[in-house]
Design a protein around this motif. Structure first.
Motif, short mmCIF file in Angstrom:
data_model
loop_
_atom_site.label_atom_id
_atom_site.label_comp_id
_atom_site.label_asym_id
_atom_site.label_seq_id
_atom_site.Cartn_x
_atom_site.Cartn_y
_atom_site.Cartn_z
N ARG A 496 -5.52 8.93 -35.40
CA ARG A 496 -4.68 9.82 -34.61
C ARG A 496 -4.11 10.90 -35.51
N GLN A 497 -3.93 12.08 -34.95
CA GLN A 497 -3.25 13.16 -35.67
C GLN A 497 -1.83 13.28 -35.13
N VAL A 498 -0.87 13.01 -36.00
CA VAL A 498 0.54 13.05 -35.62
C VAL A 498 1.13 14.36 -36.11
N ILE A 499 1.66 15.15 -35.18
CA ILE A 499 2.19 16.47 -35.51
C ILE A 499 3.68 16.48 -35.24
N ALA A 500 4.43 17.05 -36.15
CA ALA A 500 5.88 17.12 -36.01
C ALA A 500 6.36 18.49 -36.43
N GLY A 501 7.58 18.84 -35.99
CA GLY A 501 8.18 20.11 -36.37
C GLY A 501 8.29 21.04 -35.18
N THR A 502 8.94 22.16 -35.41
CA THR A 502 9.06 23.18 -34.37
C THR A 502 8.55 24.52 -34.88
N ASP A 503 9.31 25.15 -35.78
CA ASP A 503 8.85 26.43 -36.33
C ASP A 503 7.68 26.21 -37.29
N ALA A 504 7.84 25.28 -38.23
CA ALA A 504 6.75 24.88 -39.12
C ALA A 504 6.26 23.51 -38.67
N LEU A 505 4.94 23.33 -38.59
CA LEU A 505 4.35 22.10 -38.10
C LEU A 505 3.68 21.34 -39.23
N SER A 506 3.84 20.03 -39.24
CA SER A 506 3.17 19.18 -40.23
C SER A 506 2.25 18.21 -39.51
N VAL A 507 1.16 17.82 -40.18
CA VAL A 507 0.17 16.92 -39.59
C VAL A 507 -0.05 15.75 -40.53
N THR A 508 0.05 14.54 -40.00
CA THR A 508 -0.26 13.33 -40.77
C THR A 508 -1.22 12.47 -39.96
N ALA A 509 -1.89 11.55 -40.64
CA ALA A 509 -2.83 10.66 -39.98
C ALA A 509 -2.12 9.41 -39.49
N GLY A 510 -2.44 8.99 -38.27
CA GLY A 510 -1.88 7.77 -37.71
C GLY A 510 -2.99 6.78 -37.41
N PRO A 511 -2.73 5.48 -37.49
CA PRO A 511 -3.78 4.47 -37.30
C PRO A 511 -4.13 4.25 -35.84
N VAL A 512 -5.33 3.75 -35.62
CA VAL A 512 -5.79 3.31 -34.30
C VAL A 512 -6.08 1.81 -34.41
N ALA A 513 -5.50 1.02 -33.54
CA ALA A 513 -5.74 -0.42 -33.56
C ALA A 513 -7.06 -0.69 -32.88
N VAL A 514 -8.12 -0.75 -33.68
CA VAL A 514 -9.47 -0.94 -33.14
C VAL A 514 -9.80 -2.43 -33.22
N GLU A 515 -10.10 -3.00 -32.05
CA GLU A 515 -10.43 -4.42 -31.98
C GLU A 515 -11.88 -4.57 -31.52
N ALA A 516 -12.57 -5.54 -32.10
CA ALA A 516 -13.95 -5.80 -31.68
C ALA A 516 -13.94 -6.30 -30.24
N ILE A 517 -14.79 -5.74 -29.40
CA ILE A 517 -14.86 -6.16 -28.01
C ILE A 517 -16.30 -6.42 -27.62
N TYR A 518 -16.49 -7.22 -26.60
CA TYR A 518 -17.81 -7.53 -26.10
C TYR A 518 -17.93 -7.01 -24.67
#
Length: 525
Positions: A496-518
């Motif tokens: 996930r791309q997590v964006i914060a701020g108003t006038d200046a914006l910052s971007v950090t990476a967020g995890p995805v809970a990926v589970e094996a499925i059948y």
């Protein structure tokens, strides 16, 4: 709930929970909080029960009664959404949606019946549904402020939390509500793209949330367009399942993309496109006209039989209303990471259940119902835990960020509505668009526009900046986000791309809970 000091014209109220918005998510939040014993105020930009996208048409709902089917539904969304949805969230939403829809029936909502006589919980008639929800929240004791758009949140620096919001009424009076907890359910942002019911969806809640420190995710997937007749604002996609497409000269356009609107857009950027619903049988035609009657009114008014005559088509930008991005939720209590602030419905990111693909239709409707209920419960718990504390202060709002509506609209039409820039993305186009959006945000505001118009203009520019910031940083193509300069998906970018701020914006990476499925098709990562 008690009135605070103020003039006879201005409105000042206290409540346990303040809900901002008036659609499904907002009314479910208000109803749930009120049923939990909270004193609730709801402030809507329009008239609660008639404004917004849900009230304008019928709503199909993700209603899956058998838990054994959850895995299959998750697998479908996992694939189409670029591997960004989560099984835990999907199962929780599906389970709670069934409970809430059954509650709706118990409260007296007249669900239609299937041929076998059982209730069809998967269909809600928008106008009836929202009128019914208004009745329910009034009966529950919710105070409703109609035609009272929010201008911003109130953040108490000493308390370190959101303590309410302020806004303006249709008559120009100012309102403030001091609240123990606040729920943003103001809908998505459609950038005034013209889709039916989205005229109030201008991102006001996004801007207010960003100003107090909330973050966003999935904003690069906010470029959903709705197919419609060129002369219509109705973007109901169901009839287009049976459509054939052609150019001006009658030559056929093959639908090669998962979303038909993308194949149409590839041609539409250069020349007109026409459609006809000639793949529908007589039974399907009767079923569509019965169940989607409002979708056919524009054709009837034009004297066109869309099942037998070609008609010109267009694409209307629906942004985050039917796209994915929004305020990032930190958990299934719909908290935002800002104390006292919760988010629900289209205002919140739907990545956990649809990934980077549209949830248009049934997932979106279920998400609004469920997150509204979750947010109402959590907000009520938080607010009632504060009872007995000293009265909240009501500091005057900071100077509002605003923009010139005329300048904003020109830039939005040119840089955000544009298929070339927003749908078929490239670094050069995105950088140029970002520069134009930034310049419009800094431009002086001319005399004439109302405070609401200027605030909403700034909000739309803000949401567009969030979207393009995310689009620039994701250097690949995934689900709705397609880069012509990075046409392949990169498995390492399933985050996930997590964006914060108003006038200046910052971007950090967020995890995805990926589970094996059948599933029947095998195991997915």
């Amino acid at each position: 709930m008690t009135a605070l000091h103020g003039s006879t014209q201005d409105i000042s109220l206290r409540a346990d929970v303040l809900v901002l918005g008036g659609g499904p998510a907002a009314t479910w939040a208000a109803l749930t909080a009120a049923r939990a014993g909270a004193a609730v105020v709801l402030a809507d930009k329009g008239y609660c029960g008639t404004s917004g996208a849900a009230a304008a048409s019928n709503n199909n709902v993700w209603y899956v009664k058998d838990p054994a089917e959850y895995g299959r539904h998750f697998a479908e969304r996992f694939r189409s959404g670029g591997g960004l949805s989560e099984r835990g969230w999907t199962g929780a939403v599906l389970e709670r949606a069934v409970r809430q829809l059954h509650l709706l029936g118990e409260l007296g909502y007249p669900f239609p019946r299937k041929e076998d006589g059982t209730l069809n919980y998967a269909t809600l008639r928008g106008p009836d549904y929202m009128r019914f929800m208004r009745q329910q929240i009034r009966r529950a004791g919710v105070t409703i402020l109609d035609h009272s758009p929010m201008l911003g949140l109130i953040f108490d620096e000493v308390e370190g939390r959101v303590t309410g919001a302020h806004g303006i009424t249709r008559d120009g009076a100012r309102w403030r509500v001091a609240a123990g907890a606040t729920v943003i359910a103001t809908g998505g942002c459609a950038f005034l793209g013209g889709a039916l019911g989205t005229n109030v969806c201008t991102g006001d809640g996004h801007l207010a949330a960003g100003e107090v420190g909330a973050s966003f995710s999935g904003m690069e997937f906010s470029n959903q367009y709705g197919l419609s007749a060129a002369f219509s604002s109705v973007t109901k996609g169901l009839p287009f399942i049976w459509a054939s497409y052609s150019r001006q000269d009658g030559s056929e356009i093959a639908v090669e993309d998962e979303d038909a609107f993308v194949s149409v857009a590839r041609v539409l950027v250069d020349e007109p496109v026409f459609a006809v619903f000639d793949r529908a049988s007589g039974d399907v035609e009767r079923w569509l006209r019965s169940g989607q009657s409002n979708a056919f009114l524009p054709y009837d008014r034009m004297g066109i039989d869309p099942f037998r005559e070609r008609f010109p088509v267009g694409l209307r930008l629906e942004g985050t209303v039917r796209g994915t991005g929004g305020i990032r939720l930190t958990g299934r209590d719909c908290a935002t990471g800002v104390a006292g602030l919760y988010a629900a419905g289209d205002a919140a990111s739907r990545e956990p259940i649809v990934g980077g693909r549209t949830g248009g239709g049934s997932p979106n409707a279920a998400w609004a119902i469920v997150t509204g209920a979750w947010a109402g419960e959590a907000a009520s718990r938080f607010a009632t835990s504060l009872r007995g504390a000293p009265p909240l202060s009501m500091p005057p709002p900071d100077i509002l960020r605003i923009a010139d509506p005329v300048v904003a609209r020109e830039v939005l039409v040119r840089e955000v509505w544009s298929l070339r820039t927003n749908l078929f993305r490239s670094e050069a186009g995105l950088v140029s668009a970002q520069q134009a959006l930034d310049a419009a945000s800094r431009a002086p505001v001319a005399e004439g526009p109302t405070l609401l118009q200027a605030r909403s203009a700034r909000a739309m520019l803000y949401v567009a900046r969030l979207a393009y910031t995310g689009a620039l940083r994701r250097r690949e193509s995934r689900a709705l986000h397609q880069r012509t300069d990075y046409p392949q998906s990169n498995g390492r970018h399933a985050y996930r791309q997590v964006i914060a701020g108003t006038d200046a914006l910052s971007v950090t990476a967020g995890p995805v809970a990926v589970e094996a499925i059948y599933s029947q098709e095998g195991m997915l990562p």
